[in-house]
Design a protein around this motif. Structure first.
Motif, mmCIF file in Angstrom:
data_model
loop_
_atom_site.group_PDB
_atom_site.id
_atom_site.type_symbol
_atom_site.label_atom_id
_atom_site.label_comp_id
_atom_site.label_asym_id
_atom_site.label_seq_id
_atom_site.Cartn_x
_atom_site.Cartn_y
_atom_site.Cartn_z
ATOM 1 N N PHE A 1 51.394 -52.234 -27.420
ATOM 2 C CA PHE A 1 52.618 -52.273 -26.778
ATOM 3 C C PHE A 1 52.102 -53.783 -26.003
ATOM 4 C CE2 PHE A 1 55.350 -51.936 -23.192
ATOM 5 C CZ PHE A 1 56.614 -52.023 -24.108
ATOM 6 N N VAL A 2 53.109 -54.693 -25.806
ATOM 7 C CA VAL A 2 52.999 -55.247 -25.046
ATOM 8 C C VAL A 2 53.807 -55.650 -23.736
ATOM 9 C CG1 VAL A 2 51.853 -58.421 -24.316
ATOM 10 C CG2 VAL A 2 51.305 -56.407 -26.155
ATOM 11 N N GLU A 3 53.802 -55.824 -22.709
ATOM 12 C CA GLU A 3 55.270 -56.407 -21.972
ATOM 13 C C GLU A 3 54.424 -57.312 -20.705
ATOM 14 O OE1 GLU A 3 56.901 -53.526 -18.705
ATOM 15 O OE2 GLU A 3 54.956 -52.385 -19.545
ATOM 16 N N LYS A 4 55.756 -58.872 -20.690
ATOM 17 C CA LYS A 4 54.799 -59.674 -20.140
ATOM 18 C C LYS A 4 56.544 -60.069 -18.969
ATOM 19 C CE LYS A 4 55.274 -64.208 -22.742
ATOM 20 N NZ LYS A 4 54.555 -65.134 -22.586
ATOM 21 N N GLY A 5 55.693 -60.970 -17.571
ATOM 22 C CA GLY A 5 56.592 -61.552 -17.280
ATOM 23 C C GLY A 5 56.133 -62.007 -15.728
ATOM 24 N N ALA A 6 57.357 -62.551 -15.103
ATOM 25 C CA ALA A 6 57.191 -62.841 -13.748
ATOM 26 C C ALA A 6 58.533 -62.267 -12.796
ATOM 27 C CB ALA A 6 57.346 -64.141 -13.472
ATOM 28 N N THR A 7 58.128 -61.483 -11.586
ATOM 29 C CA THR A 7 59.001 -60.721 -11.168
ATOM 30 C C THR A 7 60.043 -61.933 -10.485
ATOM 31 O OG1 THR A 7 57.642 -60.937 -8.838
ATOM 32 C CG2 THR A 7 57.393 -58.826 -10.728
ATOM 33 N N ALA A 8 59.213 -63.578 -9.779
ATOM 34 C CA ALA A 8 59.887 -64.816 -8.895
ATOM 35 C C ALA A 8 61.438 -64.884 -9.558
ATOM 36 C CB ALA A 8 59.191 -65.607 -8.664
#
Length: 159
Positions: free
Chosen positions: A65-72
């Motif tokens: 399982f992979v999750e990625k992102g950016a909070t900004a």
């Protein structure tokens, strides 16, 4: 005469049962010792940076399982897939559980807008956590190989 035979049988039978019991017990202890060093979970995360980027990979015996992102900019993506037992064996092949205690962590880099690399490797007996262990080049090699194996499993947009 029949009572003499019964006495011998009464002595031999418990000895036979005890020897059978202890031989079964030693097999179980060997199996449990092997399973104590069995890797059950791998987690790799890269978290930090000026935009609050993150990528978290979690792999078990049967899935990744992979999750990625950016909070900004509030982006978030996820991907999951089943894996085969052969893929799992290939993934953990570079890890020597006995050497995990020798790997050293380094201080966090997030305070200076850096990205922290964190590994978590769990066995059935113990959990190992490493932060920025790339600063320990002598022992980091097996974690680097693990990262390379993970990248082979993941789609390109999650590498």
């Amino acid at each position: 005469m029949p009572t003499t035979k019964n006495v011998y049988l009464k002595l031999i039978f418990p000895i036979f049962l005890l020897s059978a019991f202890f031989s079964c017990d030693s097999k179980k202890s060997k199996q449990s010792a092997a399973s104590a060093n069995e890797i059950t979970l791998i987690r790799l995360s890269h978290i930090g940076g000026t935009m609050g980027e993150y990528r978290i990979i979690k792999a078990t015996k049967d899935s990744v399982f992979v999750e990625k992102g950016a909070t900004a900019n509030k982006t978030h993506q996820e991907w999951a897939s089943a894996i085969t037992p052969d893929t799992w064996k290939q993934l953990i092949s570079s890890i020597n559980v006995k050497d995990l205690d020798k790997i050293k962590s380094s201080p966090s880099q997030q305070s200076v807008d850096g990205i922290d690399e964190t590994f978590q490797i769990r066995t059935s007996r113990k959990a190992h956590f490493f932060v920025n262990s790339f600063a320990d080049p002598k022992h980091y090699k097996q974690l680097q190989q693990l990262k390379e194996q993970l990248d082979k499993i993941l789609p390109k947009e999650y590498q």
